[in-house]
Design an enzyme around this catalytic site. Structure first.
Site, short mmCIF file in Angstrom:
data_model
loop_
_atom_site.label_atom_id
_atom_site.label_comp_id
_atom_site.label_asym_id
_atom_site.label_seq_id
_atom_site.Cartn_x
_atom_site.Cartn_y
_atom_site.Cartn_z
CD GLU A 152 78.22 28.95 26.63
OE1 GLU A 152 77.53 29.89 26.42
OE2 GLU A 152 78.45 28.23 27.62
CD GLU A 250 73.45 30.90 29.34
OE1 GLU A 250 73.78 30.23 30.15
OE2 GLU A 250 74.10 31.14 28.60
#
Length: 266
Positions: A152, A250
């Protein structure tokens, strides 16, 4: 929302008013069937009773644990991953087996391995070598449970080496070349946007290869509708171009967590 992709709730950012093991039930009560977590324990190798309590909380809530971070040190905060830090590499490698054991019990298949910050006094080339070695080890460690290691790009820290999709994809190519095929991009639209990536272009060019998508609005990292990211368009395009996974919510809710899902009804 005009796409058909399902959602998973990141219970490390949502429902934080509750103890960790009460959050899966709160997500279920809000209508969700899947949850994801950052590493939910203090230690890379928690006691068995802590692991049992966490797994039971997932089971008892009747939700699926769709994603889990490997141990990443203090998150959010000073570490943002330990796999490229020589002084903490042993903690990461010990954590791989713990993650695989949790995966065996929960069916989880997506595992975010955060790269870690550049460290003063440590040769960046040595950190990169170690990151590659540890990511390959992590990929081999979760392969037996059908798992994928997610890489990520992160915003908010100048010392984090992977900032754009291109940075992460270059690292993923190295991992694959080193013999681990089960590694993929975690496309967090918030982080990519804040770092100046053209998120629509990343979706256009790579959606079918995404290992996972996470969303929050930008700027601010609040729920969809609190910023200016065209999240519905981006997700609709990702689905049209072959993405079939869940979408991780998120975000940092700007209202109490249960009330922050109003955008879903719109």
């Amino acid at each position: 929302m005009s796409h058909a992709l399902g959602y998973t709730v990141n219970c490390s950012l949502l429902f934080t008013e509750l103890p960790i093991n009460e959050r899966p039930k709160a997500a279920r009560d809000a209508g969700f069937h899947a949850v994801e977590f950052w590493w939910p324990f203090e230690s890379a190798t928690p006691a068995q009773d802590e692991i049992d309590a966490f797994v039971s909380a997932i089971d008892d809530a009747g939700v699926r644990l769709s994603g889990l971070n490997f141990f990443a040190g203090a998150l959010p905060g000073p570490d943002r991953g330990v796999l490229s830090q020589p002084s903490r590499s042993d903690e990461f490698t010990a954590n791989i087996e713990v993650v695989a054991r949790i995966a065996e019990r929960t069916g989880t298949t997506g595992f975010n391995a955060l790269y870690g910050l550049r460290q003063e006094g440590v040769d960046p080339a040595e950190q990169d070598r170690l990151a590659l070695e540890n990511t390959v080890a992590a990929a081999h460690g979760v392969a037996k449970v059908g798992g994928t290691v997610l890489v990520e790009p992160i915003s908010g820290s100048e010392d984090y080496p992977l900032k754009t999709a291109a940075d992460a994809l270059a690292f993923i190519a190295e991992v694959k070349e080193a013999g681990a095929a089960n590694v993929a991009l975690l496309a967090d639209f918030f982080h990519l946007a804040v770092n100046g990536d053209d998120v629509a272009a990343v979706v256009r060019d790579h959606a079918a290869e995404f290992g996972h998508i996470q969303i929050a609005d930008a700027p601010g990292r609040g729920e969809p509708g609190t910023g200016s990211l065209p999240l519905d368009e981006l997700l609709t395009d990702a689905e049209a171009r072959g993405y079939r996974g869940l979408v991780g919510l998120e975000y940092k809710p700007t209202v109490p967590s249960p009330e922050s899902f109003g955008w879903l009804k719109r």
